[in-house]
Design an enzyme around this catalytic site. Structure first.
Site, PDB file in Angstrom:
ATOM      1  N   ASP A 216      23.217  15.873  16.353  1.00 46.29           N
ATOM      2  CA  ASP A 216      23.596  14.554  16.882  1.00 46.29           C
ATOM      3  C   ASP A 216      22.329  13.712  16.995  1.00 46.29           C
ATOM      4  O   ASP A 216      21.704  13.656  18.052  1.00 46.29           O
ATOM      5  CB  ASP A 216      24.218  14.684  18.279  1.00 46.29           C
ATOM      6  CG  ASP A 216      25.561  15.380  18.287  1.00 46.29           C
ATOM      7  OD1 ASP A 216      26.564  14.725  17.990  1.00 46.29           O
ATOM      8  OD2 ASP A 216      25.596  16.586  18.607  1.00 46.29           O
ATOM      9  N   HIS A 327      33.554  15.303  28.551  1.00 42.00           N
ATOM     10  CA  HIS A 327      32.803  16.518  28.841  1.00 42.00           C
ATOM     11  C   HIS A 327      33.262  17.125  30.172  1.00 42.00           C
ATOM     12  O   HIS A 327      33.086  18.315  30.416  1.00 42.00           O
ATOM     13  CB  HIS A 327      31.296  16.228  28.915  1.00 42.00           C
ATOM     14  CG  HIS A 327      30.697  15.805  27.613  1.00 42.00           C
ATOM     15  ND1 HIS A 327      30.726  14.512  27.171  1.00 42.00           N
ATOM     16  CD2 HIS A 327      30.050  16.521  26.651  1.00 42.00           C
ATOM     17  CE1 HIS A 327      30.116  14.432  25.993  1.00 42.00           C
ATOM     18  NE2 HIS A 327      29.700  15.639  25.664  1.00 42.00           N
ATOM     19  N   ASP A 411      35.342  17.420  17.982  1.00 42.04           N
ATOM     20  CA  ASP A 411      34.253  17.356  18.946  1.00 42.04           C
ATOM     21  C   ASP A 411      34.089  18.773  19.500  1.00 42.04           C
ATOM     22  O   ASP A 411      34.902  19.664  19.245  1.00 42.04           O
ATOM     23  CB  ASP A 411      34.575  16.347  20.052  1.00 42.04           C
ATOM     24  CG  ASP A 411      33.323  15.781  20.714  1.00 42.04           C
ATOM     25  OD1 ASP A 411      32.238  16.378  20.558  1.00 42.04           O
ATOM     26  OD2 ASP A 411      33.434  14.745  21.406  1.00 42.04           O
TER      27      ASP A 411
END
Length: 685
Positions: A216, A327, A411
């Site tokens: 990332d 998250h 993800d």
């Protein structure tokens, strides 16, 4: 023995000495391979095809020839140079056993044009079943190998220590599960030399096929590399409003990753940040306009992909209008499909139209697209199915309605939005059934690999569904030349090149230019640029990252002092401000509570405005919304990030060395929800 793939008009070639090699072909003839002509040059590559169905890059003992050197010449490394003369040439490669060729054609751009015409080069692929390598490769793979291509774990730590070099235990896992990819984190990538070596050893550990080495490296707040160039983030680029500059940033990031051996970037973020309360996207988004996000995202993507690195748009169908961090929990986007098409889906559709390599899914529920309810394993309640696990979202919406046939990657499956509500194996099975191609960061590699294998054997997942994903994965690897070489490049050569590219002066110039153009002067009551004599005192106040702001200001004005404070100042600190000519206060927020007027930081800001007579200049270090908490500031700059280049740009703007030209990429509301500053607002000197 006759070659099984004779080439018409080229004669018969003798058998291979290595019986496992069944052919030699040009990579550029493979339908999925991309071909680029840059500065009238084409870099061709050759592949050996093996009996087992896999293929590898080969460069040793090859002979290259051009049938018409007036049109094109080729050197011993397969680099073709077009002369500019019209006509056609066949470029042939041979290993003394097998041969292949490809055509290059120079034709006039406008045949009817008078005078000296201009010519454009074109590569014409051969068309034959011989080049359908991916179909043959998938057909030859075991089920375990196919599933391995779909798994992308992380190895951030091992036995409590950061993984900065490939350990034997990890290499064993790569081989045992035939892993097709791995994701790196900041713990893994410390120095340029170490990172280049780590990526190279991952590639060597892969078996028949090259490995997706992923990271990332968005720029801005999500920057994993600990060496190299710290590019400003997406919202800074959105403020700069330049697709050319955004392309340059993406290209520079791509060049650095490519030099390190990292071939896939989980960027750009193409979420539309239309919710100021969003705790997870924020400045990672290019802004609040779907058109702006699309334009900047596509420019960034082209920069990355033209540097040879696969780009990934995230987080589909859109994580911008959420107030929960996935998250930590499971966010919901309540809008219907018509609204989603106009806003959230628009940038993704444009990226698909421009052939982006991959799209990452969001752990967000979209009940107006998929209203299916499932039982949470956390507390037994009924919850909506997250997009990552929804067939209606991934297959119905993305594949069928929006026409996307590139790679879909989840993800991270270890995020709470998934891990809290679904078991690790169940989550992976649901994601694959929904249509994902790569399962990112599965929780428990063995359990998930075995679970997927059992699901295919039982018929819960069809092998055809798995094969469709493997075909897309191999297609991306061919397109981006992520192919295992027969003879790996010497690690010393890789490191030497990486050191020249990563953090180069050219990239540093792009970094600083992007920061300079991003600075947005939101408010200015005849306060800026600062006009202070050498003897006049300026005071910088703040806490988080305030040292960087202070040092950047002090470089331009020696009589600068620092008051480090995270809450209201005491009497002694206030006394320091009695004879100052200007107060520059930096605020740093990443969530709604941080910019509340009741927070200690914002109480301090308003105390400074109310009790200090000197002009007050606020600097939103990360979040442009900070001014919502102290709207009475005399002046306010937004810099969108905490990297050094942004502090240098902000300081230069404070003293008039940089004319701030950034435009707000979002609308800033006031505390009551009314518009405080419109999207597109920005002042200059």
């Amino acid at each position: 023995m006759i070659s099984p793939f004779p080439i018409a008009g080229m004669g018969t070639v003798k058998a291979a000495e290595d019986a496992s090699i069944k052919d030699l072909i040009l990579l550029e003839n493979v339908p999925e391979a991309s071909v680029q002509i840059e500065d009238n040059q084409i870099d061709l590559s050759a592949l050996h095809v093996y009996e087992e169905g896999h293929f590898k890059l080969t460069a040793d003992n090859l002979t290259w020839q051009s049938s018409n050197t007036n049109v094109a010449k080729v050197d011993d490394d397969g680099t073709v140079t077009l002369t500019g003369q019209p006509g056609r040439s066949f470029i042939t490669v041979s290993d003394s056993t097998f041969e292949d060729r490809i055509a290059v054609h120079m034709k006039p751009d406008n045949p009817s044009q008078k005078g000296k015409p201009s010519f454009t080069g074109k590569v014409i692929k051969q068309n034959s079943d011989r080049y359908h390598l991916i179909d043959k490769a998938v057909a030859s793979m075991s089920l375990k190998e196919k599933i391995g291509q779909m798994l992308m774990p992380d190895f951030r730590t091992w036995n409590g220590k950061d993984v900065t070099e490939l350990m034997p235990e990890i290499e064993q896992l790569i081989k045992e599960y035939h892993l097709g990819g791995v994701i790196l984190f900041r713990e893994n990538v410390v120095t340029t030399e170490q990172t280049a070596k780590l990526a190279a050893t991952y590639q060597r550990a892969s078996e028949k096929y090259g490995m997706l080495v992923t990271i990332d490296q968005e720029g801005g707040v999500i920057t994993r590399l600990q060496s190299g160039t710290d590019m400003p983030g997406n919202m800074a680029l959105g403020a700069a409003r330049s697709t050319d500059l955004t392309y340059d940033v993406g290209h520079a990031i791509g060049e650095e990753l490519n030099a390190l051996g990292i071939n896939m970037n989980l960027a750009p973020v193409m979420d539309v940040n239309n919710n100021p309360d969003n705790p997870v996207i924020g400045v990672r988004s290019f802004g609040g306009s779907p058109e702006l996000v699309a334009d900047m995202g596509i420019a960034y993507t082209k920069g990355l992909q033209n540097a040879g690195v696969a780009a990934t748009a995230k987080h589909f169908p859109g994580h911008g209008d959420t107030a929960v961090d996935s998250h930590l929990g499971l966010p919901e986007v309540p809008h219907d499909k018509e609204r989603l098409k106009k806003v959230e889906l628009y940038p993704f559709q444009q990226a698909m139209n421009e052939n982006i390599d991959a799209i990452m899914t969001a752990h967000v529920t979209f009940p107006k697209i998929d209203d299916k309810k499932v039982t949470s394993k956390k507390d037994g309640t009924k919850i909506s199915l997250p997009a990552t696990l929804s067939r209606k979202v991934l297959t119905g919406l993305m594949r069928e309605e929006m026409g996307y046939d590139g790679l879909i990657i989840t993800d991270a499956l270890n995020m709470n939005a998934i891990s809290d509500h679904f078991g690790s194996v169940d989550a992976a099975i649901r994601a694959v059934k929904a249509g994902t191609d790569i399962v990112l960061m599965p929780v428990g590699l063995k359990e998930v690999a075995d679970g997927l294998l059992d699901a295919v054997k039982s018929g819960e997942i069809s092998e055809k569904r798995v094969e469709a994903s493997v075909e897309r994965i191999l297609a991306l690897k061919v397109k981006r030349k992520i192919i295992k070489p027969e003879t790996p490049a010497p690690v010393d050569d890789i490191v030497k090149n990486a050191k020249e590219v990563v953090g180069s002066e050219d990239h540093k110039q792009v970094e600083q230019e992007a920061a300079n153009q991003s600075i947005t002067l939101v408010k200015n009551n005849d306060t800026l640029p600062l006009d202070v004599s050498d003897e006049e005192k300026v005071v910088v106040v703040g806490s988080t990252y305030i040292d960087r702001l202070y040092e950047s200001v002090k470089e331009r004005h020696a009589s600068t002092e620092l008051i480090r404070a995270s809450g209201p100042l005491n009497d002694e600190q206030l006394a320091q401000l009695e004879k100052t000519s200007a107060v520059i206060a930096g605020t740093y927020t990443s969530n709604v509570s941080g910019r509340s007027k009741d927070s200690a930081q914002m109480q301090m800001m308003n105390q400074l405005i109310d009790e200090v007579s000197a002009p007050f200049i606020g600097v939103g270090i990360r979040n442009p919304y900070d001014i919502m908490a102290y709207p009475k500031a005399d002046a306010y700059l937004a810099q969108y990030g905490f990297r050094n280049a942004s502090f240098r740009a902000a300081a230069a703007s404070l003293f008039g060395e940089n004319n701030p030209t950034g435009l707000l990429p979002v609308t800033i509301p006031d505390a009551d929800g009314h518009v405080l500053y419109e999207y597109g607002h920005g002042l200059s000197y």
